[in-house]
Design a protein around this motif. Structure first.
Motif, PDB file in Angstrom:
ATOM      1  N   ASN A 129       7.259   4.030  -9.073  1.00 45.28           N
ATOM      2  CA  ASN A 129       6.555   4.751  -7.999  1.00 45.28           C
ATOM      3  C   ASN A 129       5.381   3.945  -7.469  1.00 45.28           C
ATOM      4  O   ASN A 129       4.369   4.510  -7.056  1.00 45.28           O
ATOM      5  N   GLY A 130       5.481   2.657  -7.506  1.00 45.25           N
ATOM      6  CA  GLY A 130       4.436   1.830  -6.923  1.00 45.25           C
ATOM      7  C   GLY A 130       3.206   1.715  -7.806  1.00 45.25           C
ATOM      8  O   GLY A 130       3.079   2.382  -8.836  1.00 45.25           O
ATOM      9  N   THR A 131       2.303   0.863  -7.357  1.00 47.28           N
ATOM     10  CA  THR A 131       1.067   0.627  -8.110  1.00 47.28           C
ATOM     11  C   THR A 131       0.138   1.827  -8.030  1.00 47.28           C
ATOM     12  O   THR A 131      -0.743   2.008  -8.875  1.00 47.28           O
ATOM     13  N   SER A 132       0.348   2.672  -7.032  1.00 49.64           N
ATOM     14  CA  SER A 132      -0.425   3.922  -6.972  1.00 49.64           C
ATOM     15  C   SER A 132      -0.248   4.665  -8.288  1.00 49.64           C
ATOM     16  O   SER A 132      -1.202   5.228  -8.829  1.00 49.64           O
ATOM     17  N   ASN A 192      -1.527   2.438 -11.561  1.00 49.76           N
ATOM     18  CA  ASN A 192      -2.974   2.534 -11.792  1.00 49.76           C
ATOM     19  C   ASN A 192      -3.334   3.809 -12.550  1.00 49.76           C
ATOM     20  O   ASN A 192      -4.165   3.798 -13.458  1.00 49.76           O
ATOM     21  N   HIS A 204      -8.431   0.788  -4.011  1.00 46.70           N
ATOM     22  CA  HIS A 204      -7.366   1.642  -3.480  1.00 46.70           C
ATOM     23  C   HIS A 204      -7.572   3.093  -3.900  1.00 46.70           C
ATOM     24  O   HIS A 204      -8.086   3.369  -4.979  1.00 46.70           O
ATOM     25  N   SER A 220      -5.731   5.275  -5.090  1.00 46.27           N
ATOM     26  CA  SER A 220      -5.109   5.731  -6.340  1.00 46.27           C
ATOM     27  C   SER A 220      -6.124   5.707  -7.492  1.00 46.27           C
ATOM     28  O   SER A 220      -6.038   6.512  -8.412  1.00 46.27           O
ATOM     29  N   THR A 279     -10.453  -5.022  -7.978  1.00 45.63           N
ATOM     30  CA  THR A 279      -9.261  -5.345  -7.190  1.00 45.63           C
ATOM     31  C   THR A 279      -9.193  -6.856  -6.966  1.00 45.63           C
ATOM     32  O   THR A 279     -10.108  -7.421  -6.389  1.00 45.63           O
ATOM     33  N   PHE A 286      -7.626  -6.836  -0.422  1.00 36.87           N
ATOM     34  CA  PHE A 286      -6.668  -6.800   0.689  1.00 36.87           C
ATOM     35  C   PHE A 286      -6.848  -8.028   1.598  1.00 36.87           C
ATOM     36  O   PHE A 286      -5.896  -8.607   2.103  1.00 36.87           O
ATOM     37  N   ASP A 328      -6.625  -4.621 -10.643  1.00 36.11           N
ATOM     38  CA  ASP A 328      -5.594  -4.178  -9.709  1.00 36.11           C
ATOM     39  C   ASP A 328      -5.120  -5.422  -8.950  1.00 36.11           C
ATOM     40  O   ASP A 328      -5.794  -5.897  -8.041  1.00 36.11           O
ATOM     41  N   ALA A 340      -2.395  -5.578  -7.193  1.00 33.17           N
ATOM     42  CA  ALA A 340      -1.300  -5.099  -6.335  1.00 33.17           C
ATOM     43  C   ALA A 340      -0.810  -6.212  -5.406  1.00 33.17           C
ATOM     44  O   ALA A 340       0.387  -6.345  -5.161  1.00 33.17           O
ATOM     45  N   TRP A 341      -1.752  -7.028  -4.925  1.00 27.25           N
ATOM     46  CA  TRP A 341      -1.395  -8.069  -3.947  1.00 27.25           C
ATOM     47  C   TRP A 341      -1.264  -9.455  -4.576  1.00 27.25           C
ATOM     48  O   TRP A 341      -1.236 -10.450  -3.871  1.00 27.25           O
ATOM     49  N   SER A 359       1.992  -4.680  -7.534  1.00 30.07           N
ATOM     50  CA  SER A 359       3.025  -4.168  -6.633  1.00 30.07           C
ATOM     51  C   SER A 359       4.005  -5.321  -6.448  1.00 30.07           C
ATOM     52  O   SER A 359       3.891  -6.093  -5.497  1.00 30.07           O
ATOM     53  N   HIS A 377       6.760  -5.341  -5.356  1.00 27.37           N
ATOM     54  CA  HIS A 377       7.419  -5.242  -4.049  1.00 27.37           C
ATOM     55  C   HIS A 377       6.578  -5.810  -2.915  1.00 27.37           C
ATOM     56  O   HIS A 377       7.102  -6.141  -1.863  1.00 27.37           O
ATOM     57  N   LYS A 378       5.277  -5.953  -3.120  1.00 27.51           N
ATOM     58  CA  LYS A 378       4.452  -6.463  -2.019  1.00 27.51           C
ATOM     59  C   LYS A 378       4.556  -7.981  -1.878  1.00 27.51           C
ATOM     60  O   LYS A 378       4.493  -8.487  -0.771  1.00 27.51           O
ATOM     61  N   SER A 419       6.961  -1.743  -9.156  1.00 22.62           N
ATOM     62  CA  SER A 419       5.683  -2.284  -9.638  1.00 22.62           C
ATOM     63  C   SER A 419       5.777  -2.567 -11.129  1.00 22.62           C
ATOM     64  O   SER A 419       6.724  -2.151 -11.791  1.00 22.62           O
TER      65      SER A 419
HETATM   66  C1  LIG Z   1      -5.311  -2.778  -3.978  1.00 20.85           C
HETATM   67  C2  LIG Z   1      -4.148  -1.838  -3.970  1.00 20.85           C
HETATM   68  N1  LIG Z   1      -3.804  -1.214  -5.103  1.00 20.85           N
HETATM   69  C3  LIG Z   1      -2.755  -0.370  -5.152  1.00 20.85           C
HETATM   70  C4  LIG Z   1      -1.988  -0.113  -4.045  1.00 20.85           C
HETATM   71  C5  LIG Z   1      -0.843   0.835  -4.132  1.00 20.85           C
HETATM   72  O1  LIG Z   1       0.333   0.136  -4.264  1.00 20.85           O
HETATM   73  P1  LIG Z   1       1.772   0.764  -4.034  1.00 20.85           P
HETATM   74  O2  LIG Z   1       2.002   0.752  -2.567  1.00 20.85           O
HETATM   75  O3  LIG Z   1       2.670  -0.137  -4.791  1.00 20.85           O
HETATM   76  O4  LIG Z   1       1.762   2.148  -4.581  1.00 20.85           O
HETATM   77  C6  LIG Z   1      -2.306  -0.743  -2.829  1.00 20.85           C
HETATM   78  C7  LIG Z   1      -1.515  -0.475  -1.620  1.00 20.85           C
HETATM   79  O5  LIG Z   1      -1.715  -0.971  -0.571  1.00 20.85           O
HETATM   80  C8  LIG Z   1      -3.425  -1.618  -2.791  1.00 20.85           C
HETATM   81  O6  LIG Z   1      -3.794  -2.238  -1.665  1.00 20.85           O
END
Ligand SMILES: Cc1ncc(COP(=O)(O)O)c(C=O)c1O
Length: 927
Positions: free
Chosen positions: A392-395, A398, A419, A421, A477, A481, A507, A509-510, A584, A586-587, A596
């Protein structure tokens, strides 16, 4: 792309390395063109000039090709022979074939004999090239044996080299899973150059005595060779030198399988640090044994346990008396209306859809089979001790990590522009949150990252107030971003000196791709954690610490400056290395959306975290996790281990090309300003003094220096362009110009910037298209100005001024209201209490700031306290969180914002805030 590539401008050392594959392709193409022209020329002077140019290019290519298996050294001798004999027509033919073979990558599938220049041989290359063009990409070799190159390090003569190569060739069998060719180098330095410039190298066989120095003087290795003295190295024994080489290869490309062939002294070799060798062969070991061992090693990376299990499962006939009518396509194949799904997706995805967890498959919630294996492989690939897939993503990743580690009332230091989350994760966990401010970049309406000093200062506040034992975690983070990257090792080291058991959640994610590039990797959480743990266990560190401590103890510990101005070192007797990273996948790597991973490097995981981690994982993970996502994570990991180095390298190359054009093209510069290191990182955080990685004369020479030293660096693959000079704001530029007119998708904008992200799929063609579009837009802006009337020009000037000069300063986090602060001396707030207090309507009211109502309350001395998150897009982080006092600066910022999307704010009603009565009642403990 660059005007330099393909011309005779010399590439400097690191420029050479950073642009090696483009340089290689461009130089071959330029050579082909020169030879074509040469054949048509009759003028002797012009011919002489071109013959010289051919010589220069052949010389340059010979250096590059020395580190590649195709074309071979023998092929190159053939080219020089034709050149020396002035047989230019034949030389052109051979070069043409060679270029076709390189483009179509046909050398991966069959032996390309360049001495044959007959029509049949040419046809084969042409057909290959056409077939690849039709598929839209060069050969991926997905259906046949994947190809790789074996590096042999040994001071052999040319004849010996041929014998060894031949011996390995002769072992090839059609039933082998892979096919490989051999590259030989003769020195320590050459081995390192080879693995840097040739991504095909997957295995390395270090053989007998070899010298240190390369015959080429490529200082590309400067960073890797620092501290190694040539004289010392020459004095080392064969075994010592081999072991040092293996650890350096491992540092640069840890995925490469390494083997040592040793000539004697077996016992002493086996007792030294040989951990990076898969296996040691003795001199007499035969080639067959080596061949099979190498293939087996490659296979252990190439395997995709869960993807394989899913494919196997999809072939089995099964009767479904279970959930999921779509499984095996049953509900759609017989449908009168929904068959289009099959037409679009094909049948395999439905054959692979199942809710079964047995029959060869596995359960993500309690893995025991192929998912368990796939996660173990992921841990190996990312340098973690444990890795977990998340669908379910990094959301979600985390929230899992925070819940696993943080109890209600534990204090967590969090960067405020993280983020969302994380903010919600804090509410769920009941953490007491202490927000950290990043340095602002007011000129671009963006934040940078949190300075180490700010983190240390906050930790010290807790220390001085006797609350340090409650501080559990630091959450940051990396990269942000916008591509600002922390010095992860330094941050962890200094924080651990103040709080030795602090847990870090990075984090990333990127940043999943960063693991696969040697410049980026040291700034990842997993690499930093491993390095720190090894450091703290070493005797050398104990000595370093003792000396440091003796000096530190002379200073006044009650003076904050003692802690803030010194570089701090943790006590090796008590320090615990505890790092978590969320990706992430997938990113930035191959994975379906929402794929993730959580990576763990925590000394205390088994003892303290495993059980709560499992519960947290159960809390957030669906009981029907998507198998296609799990399989794609497995494949994504395999791909990253096999070709991550190559893909990330070419991503960086593509981004550097884009930047180079934007830095140097006058038309583009007129409207678009690429933000450099010095624009995104203030000078005080750039210890190296590097302002930009690019220099028009020396090329891309500065990146490694900055990445090795600076507190913050910028990831060059994320290209932020300030567009204020166009007079168009970020949002309109993204939608009306890039998307609607040219179909270019971007993700992030600020008021006056747009962010172009490259990824491992970005091709040179895509960069070319983007540059074309930007040039067209720039010409359009020129035209707009020329054709505008005086009043229209005034409007444009006004818009430009508003976007380049009148930017509202970004507000800092104000403070939690006293009601939500458990301790008056420290800044943390009980965000959960504030969050749930708003559930009761009676506790909240709306106040508008556009009509001055809110300001009037503030002027009367009321603390106006937000009852919700307020998140404007852009910039996309909460300017207010539940329980936070509204400050003048925040109001000013909200008023000046010209964005339409603000979550948690209804313009017709205003901000939702707590009533004074609710705050009073809560302060009395009546929540
Ligand atoms: C820094 C950061 N952490 C977590 C997330 C969430 O990631 P995901 O889209 O895989 O749930 C994002 C999404 O843009 C993000 O920018």
């Amino acid at each position: 792309m660059s005007e330099k590539t393909g011309s005779d401008t010399p590439y400097t050392a690191l420029g050479f390395y950073h642009k090696i594959s483009q340089l290689r392709a461009d130089t071959w193409n330029a050579l082909k063109r020169d030879l074509g022209k040469l054949l048509l020329l009759s003028d002797a002077g012009q011919r002489r000039h071109l013959v010289k140019a051919v010589d220069v290019k052949l010389t340059r290519l010979e250096i590059i090709e020395d580190y590649h298996a195709f074309p071979s050294k023998e092929d190159f001798r053939h080219l020089w022979t034709l050149y020396d004999r002035e047989e230019f027509a034949l030389l052109e033919k051979v070069v043409k074939r060679l270029v076709r073979a390189l483009i179509s990558e046909s050398y991966r599938r069959r032996h390309v004999d360049l001495s044959e220049t007959d029509a049949d041989a040419e046809d084969l290359e042409t057909m290959d090239a056409l077939a690849q063009l039709r598929r839209g990409h060069p050969a991926s070799n997905s259906s046949s044996q994947p190809y790789f190159e074996l590096l042999i390090v040994d001071a052999m003569s040319l004849q010996e080299e041929e014998v060894v190569r031949e011996a390995f060739h002769n072992l090839r069998r059609p039933e082998d899973k892979f096919v490989y060719d051999v590259v030989t180098v003769r020195s320590f330095e050459d081995a390192l150059i080879a693995i840097l410039v040739n991504p095909n190298i997957q295995a390395c066989l270090i053989r007998y005595e070899f010298p240190y120095k390369s015959k080429y003087n490529l200082s590309a290795l400067r960073n890797y060779l620092e501290g190694l003295s040539e004289v010392e190295l020459e004095k080392k024994s064969e075994a010592e030198r081999s072991i040092l080489l293996s650890s350096m290869i491992h540092e640069i490309r840890p995925e490469i399988d390494q083997f040592l062939v040793t000539s004697g002294d077996v016992e002493s070799t086996a007792s030294s640090d040989i951990r990076h060798f898969n296996r040691i062969f003795y001199r007499e070991t035969d080639y067959i044994e080596q061949h099979h061992t190498i293939l087996r090693a490659i296979d252990s990376r190439y395997r995709t346990p869960f993807f394989d299990a899913l494919r196997e499962y999809s072939k089995k006939p099964t009767g479904v008396f279970h959930a999921m009518p779509i499984s095996r396509g049953k509900s759609v194949t017989r449908s009168h209306w929904a068959g289009q799904m099959i037409d679009f997706y094909g049948i395999n995805i439905f054959l692979a859809e199942t809710s079964a967890t047995s029959g060869g498959l596995d359960s993500l919630l309690q893995p025991y089979g192929p998912i368990k294996k796939a996660q173990e492989y992921a841990a190996r690939a990312f340098g973690a001790r444990q890795s977990f897939f998340v669908t379910n993503g990094t959301s979600t990743a985390n929230k899992i990590v925070v819940q696993a580690l943080v109890k209600p009332r534990d204090i967590v230091l969090v960067d405020r522009d993280c983020h969302k989350s994380h903010h919600y994760g804090m509410v769920l966990a009941g953490a007491h949150v202490s927000y950290l401010d990043s340095y602002p970049l007011n000129d671009y309406s963006m934040y940078g990252a949190v300075p180490l000093k700010e983190i240390k200062k906050t930790l010290l506040t807790f220390k001085r107030n006797g609350q340090l034992d409650k501080v559990k975690m630091l959450l940051l983070t990396n990269c942000t971003f916008d591509g600002v990257v922390y010095n992860v090792r330094r941050v962890m080291e200094e924080c651990l000196a103040i709080k030795p058991d602090l847990v870090f959640l990075w984090d990333e994610a990127w940043f999943a791709f960063a693991t696969f590039n040697p410049t980026y990797r040291p700034r990842t959480a997993m690499h930093a954690a491993r390095t720190l743990l090894e450091r703290y266990r070493s005797e050398a560190y104990r000595e370093e610490y003792a000396a440091w401590k003796a000096e530190f103890d002379q200073l006044d510990p009650d003076d904050d400056a003692t802690w803030l101005e010194q570089r701090l070192l943790p006590d090796p007797e008590v320090v615990r290395v505890r790092a978590y990273a969320t990706h992430s996948t997938h990113k930035t790597l191959t994975s379906l959306r929402q794929g993730s991973m959580i990576h763990v490097y925590d000394q205390d995981f088994r003892q303290k975290v495993e059980a709560p981690f499992h519960e947290a994982y159960m809390t957030h993970t669906s009981t029907s996790p998507n198998y296609q996502i799990v399989a794609s994570l497995d494949v994504g990991r395999m791909q990253a281990e096999m070709e991550g180095f190559e893909l990330v390298h070419s991503q960086v190359e593509a981004a550097l090309s884009l930047r180079e054009q934007l830095y140097t093209n006058p038309l583009l510069q007129k409207y678009f300003q690429v933000l450099k290191n010095s624009d995104l990182v203030p000078a005080e955080y750039r210890q190296s003094g590097v302002e930009t990685y690019y220099d028009p004369v020396s090329g891309w020479n500065k990146m490694e220096e900055a990445w090795a030293q600076d507190e913050f660096v910028v990831d060059p693959t994320r290209v932020t362009i300030a567009i204020g000079r166009t007079g168009i704001d970020g949002d309109a530029f993204k939608n009306e110009y890039l998307m609607n007119k040219f179909g270019i998708q971007i993700n992030k904008t600020s008021r006056n910037t747009v962010l172009f992200m490259t990824n491992i799929g970005t091709s040179r063609g895509a960069i070319g298209y983007l540059l074309d579009v930007l040039i067209k837009l720039a010409k359009g802006f020129d035209r707009r100005w020329e054709e505008s009337s005086r009043p229209e020009r005034k409007i444009i000037d006004y818009q430009v001024k508003s976007l380049t000069q009148e930017l509202p300063p970004l507000p800092d986090f104000s403070r939690f209201h006293d009601t939500f602060r458990p301790n008056p001396g420290t800044p943390e707030g009980d965000i959960r209490r504030a969050y749930f207090l708003s559930y009761d309507d009676e506790n909240t009211e709306y106040l508008r700031f556009d009509n001055g109502a809110l300001q009037r309350q503030m002027n009367h001395g009321r603390d106006v306290v937000s009852a919700s998150f307020v998140i404007p897009y852009p910039p996309g982080f909460p300017v207010l969180v539940p329980g936070q006092v509204v400050s003048e600066e925040i109001l000013h910022f909200l008023q000046a914002l010209d964005v339409t999307e603000i979550h948690g704010y209804r313009p017709e009603l205003g901000l939702i805030v707590f009533t004074e009565a609710a705050l009073d009642a809560t302060a009395d403990g009546a929540d």
